[in-house]
Design a protein around this motif. Sequence first.
Motif, short mmCIF file in Angstrom:
data_model
loop_
_atom_site.label_atom_id
_atom_site.label_comp_id
_atom_site.label_asym_id
_atom_site.label_seq_id
_atom_site.Cartn_x
_atom_site.Cartn_y
_atom_site.Cartn_z
N HIS A 18 -7.19 -2.12 4.22
CA HIS A 18 -6.26 -2.81 3.32
C HIS A 18 -5.63 -4.04 3.97
N ARG A 27 1.20 5.44 -0.19
CA ARG A 27 0.47 6.71 -0.05
C ARG A 27 1.35 7.80 -0.66
N LEU A 72 -7.54 3.21 7.30
CA LEU A 72 -6.81 2.88 6.07
C LEU A 72 -6.13 1.50 6.21
N LEU A 76 0.87 -1.18 0.00
CA LEU A 76 0.00 0.00 0.00
C LEU A 76 0.90 1.23 0.00
N GLU A 104 -2.76 5.11 -2.75
CA GLU A 104 -3.68 6.05 -2.10
C GLU A 104 -3.08 7.44 -2.33
N THR A 113 -1.39 -1.02 -4.12
CA THR A 113 -2.57 -0.15 -4.11
C THR A 113 -2.03 1.24 -3.83
#
Length: 246
Positions: A188, A153, A184, A151, A170, A168
């Motif tokens: 996830h 960001r 968050l 993940l 963000e 992923t």
Amino acid sequence: MTRILLLGGTTEASALAKTLAETGADAVFSYAGRTAKPVSQPLPTRVGGFGGTDGLAGYLKAEGITHVVDATHPFAEQMSTNAVHACNAAGVPLCAFERPVWQAGDGDTWIHAGSIEGAVDALPDAPARVFLAIGKQNLSQFAAKPQHHYLLRLVDTPEADLPLPSTTVEIARGPFDVQGDTALMQRHGITHVVAKNAGGTGAAAKLTAARDLGLPVIMIGRPEVPERPVMGSVAEVMAWLAHPAN
Ligand SMILES: NC(=O)c1ccc[n+]([C@@H]2O[C@H](COP(=O)([O-])OP(=O)(O)OC[C@H]3O[C@@H](n4cnc5c(N)ncnc54)[C@H](OP(=O)(O)O)[C@@H]3O)[C@@H](O)[C@H]2O)c1
């Protein structure tokens, strides 16, 4: 006459810019130009590299800079190193404006890593779901562990393909809060957090969220930069600007 170069890119730099503007200081704010829409500043702003140590020394001379404040991120190792060398060469006083490192507290499970490579090594071999909270740089090193889902960001939508097979993204800009970061990580199914020890409040929420969720944090220690006077608050920087001690 005092003319200040403020090397920015952090919440601290923005706070200092505000005070400098309020006091009518003659100062230039400098961004590397890493984000598409940098936070606007109440000071004249320049964007982009100087061209290494020599380029910066030349800029200081050409612009009549009398003081440099390095308020870059603690992981902006190259810029901070160049600033020390360029200021030495140009005979311009320099100070850093830096926040203290984060410390693990009760309930934290931190695995300390000395570098990005160390953080990659510290990740498990079995597939995990990793919140890689280190910005957009250094992602490629995590390709050495492609079994994990990452993940990310990021401030801007990536323009090129990411170097990791399972991600992923963000898109968000700090400061972040604990409630949002907890949600968050839950959304996830995060099992591990990787963070740079940036210090400060804007990015600390993920650490509290990880503690609350019982997740391990792989904490990357700060790179070393050449010695320079370090100020810890806007007030200290303002006092230093009035009487530079070095
Ligand atoms: N590294 C992070 O994790 C991180 C996180 C949040 C924000 N930031 C901010 O993002 C910027 C870039 O970080 P980085 O890690 O890429 O830095 P870096 O690796 O230390 O710097 C690479 C080069 O970018 C240019 N540069 C960096 N900061 C600059 C500034 N404030 N003004 C003008 N040029 C600058 C310099 O180019 P020349 O050699 O051509 O002068 C420098 O040699 C910094 O301003 C930093 O505060 C970094």
